[in-house]
Scaffold this motif. Structure first.
Motif, short mmCIF file in Angstrom:
data_model
loop_
_atom_site.label_atom_id
_atom_site.label_comp_id
_atom_site.label_asym_id
_atom_site.label_seq_id
_atom_site.Cartn_x
_atom_site.Cartn_y
_atom_site.Cartn_z
N GLU A 199 0.85 -1.18 0.00
CA GLU A 199 0.00 0.00 0.00
C GLU A 199 0.89 1.23 0.00
O GLU A 199 1.84 1.33 0.77
CB GLU A 199 -0.92 0.01 1.22
CG GLU A 199 -1.97 1.08 1.12
CD GLU A 199 -3.05 0.92 2.18
OE1 GLU A 199 -3.70 1.93 2.47
OE2 GLU A 199 -3.24 -0.19 2.70
N TYR A 248 1.92 5.11 0.58
CA TYR A 248 1.66 6.21 1.51
C TYR A 248 2.46 7.42 1.07
O TYR A 248 3.56 7.29 0.53
CB TYR A 248 2.03 5.83 2.94
CG TYR A 248 1.22 4.70 3.51
CD1 TYR A 248 -0.01 4.94 4.11
CD2 TYR A 248 1.68 3.39 3.46
CE1 TYR A 248 -0.77 3.91 4.64
CE2 TYR A 248 0.93 2.35 3.98
CZ TYR A 248 -0.28 2.62 4.57
OH TYR A 248 -1.03 1.60 5.09
N TYR A 249 1.93 8.61 1.34
CA TYR A 249 2.58 9.87 1.00
C TYR A 249 2.72 10.72 2.27
O TYR A 249 2.00 11.71 2.44
CB TYR A 249 1.78 10.63 -0.05
CG TYR A 249 1.57 9.85 -1.32
CD1 TYR A 249 2.53 9.85 -2.31
CD2 TYR A 249 0.41 9.11 -1.52
CE1 TYR A 249 2.34 9.13 -3.48
CE2 TYR A 249 0.22 8.38 -2.68
CZ TYR A 249 1.19 8.40 -3.67
OH TYR A 249 1.01 7.68 -4.81
N TYR A 262 0.03 11.00 8.70
CA TYR A 262 -0.44 9.71 9.17
C TYR A 262 -0.15 9.58 10.66
O TYR A 262 0.72 10.26 11.20
CB TYR A 262 0.26 8.57 8.43
CG TYR A 262 -0.04 8.54 6.95
CD1 TYR A 262 -1.26 8.06 6.48
CD2 TYR A 262 0.89 8.97 6.02
CE1 TYR A 262 -1.54 8.04 5.12
CE2 TYR A 262 0.63 8.94 4.67
CZ TYR A 262 -0.59 8.47 4.22
OH TYR A 262 -0.86 8.45 2.89
N ASP A 267 -1.89 3.93 11.97
CA ASP A 267 -2.15 3.57 10.57
C ASP A 267 -1.17 2.52 10.05
O ASP A 267 -1.47 1.82 9.09
CB ASP A 267 -2.06 4.82 9.68
CG ASP A 267 -3.10 5.86 10.05
OD1 ASP A 267 -4.13 5.49 10.62
OD2 ASP A 267 -2.86 7.05 9.76
#
Length: 164
Positions: free
Chosen positions: A50, A52-53, A59, A63
């Motif tokens: 997955e 993420y940025y 975040y 998470d």
């Protein structure tokens, strides 16, 4: 020929002034992208397939399977182990320090001399000098340009009143 053309031609006639302008413009453009060049958050990362940025989105550690409701320390023990496992990957900025992040893992006492971890060293609190220079340059130039624009607007206003 108008006055501005004369001033610009006089400016262009000096190689030193043009060279200084080019250096200033390069440094200013680089400083506009200071968050991408120097930041303690990854630009992009993949955990369990997955994407993420963290550079764009804040975040929480929860998470990523952590215990805390706070922003994770991306160089800390939990995130480092998570990013090194399986097919996970991360892309950090060129200088992985922000203007206010403190380097707790420094081998030398603060203020530390230049090293591989901190290119220009650290200040007395362990903050990266290069990151602080990049962010500070941007802030100083934008502030100077804003003051110049405000001064021109005020000068035009009062000059117009005086001329009337």
């Amino acid at each position: 020929m108008n006055t501005y053309s004369i001033i610009w031609n006089n400016f262009k006639s000096s190689r030193r002034s043009l060279f200084s302008l080019y250096i200033f413009m390069v440094l200013f453009i680089i400083s506009l992208f200071s968050e991408i060049i120097s930041n303690d958050k990854p630009i992009i990362m993949s955990i369990d397939n997955e994407i993420y940025y963290p550079y764009l989105i804040d975040y929480k550690e929860i998470d990523f399977g952590g215990d805390f409701e706070t922003t994770p320390d991306y160089k800390g023990y939990f995130m480092t182990n998570l990013l090194q496992s399986d097919d996970n990957w991360v892309v950090f900025p060129i200088n992985p320090h922000s203007y206010n992040s403190i380097n707790f893992d420094n081998a030398n006492p603060n203020p530390a001399p230049p090293s591989r971890e901190n290119i220009l060293g650290t200040d007395d609190r362990g903050r990266d000098v290069l990151a602080r220079l990049i962010y500070g340059f941007r802030l100083s130039v934008i502030f100077a340009l804003a003051l110049t624009a405000i001064g021109i607007i005020i000068g035009l206003f009062f000059g117009a009143i005086q001329g009337y």
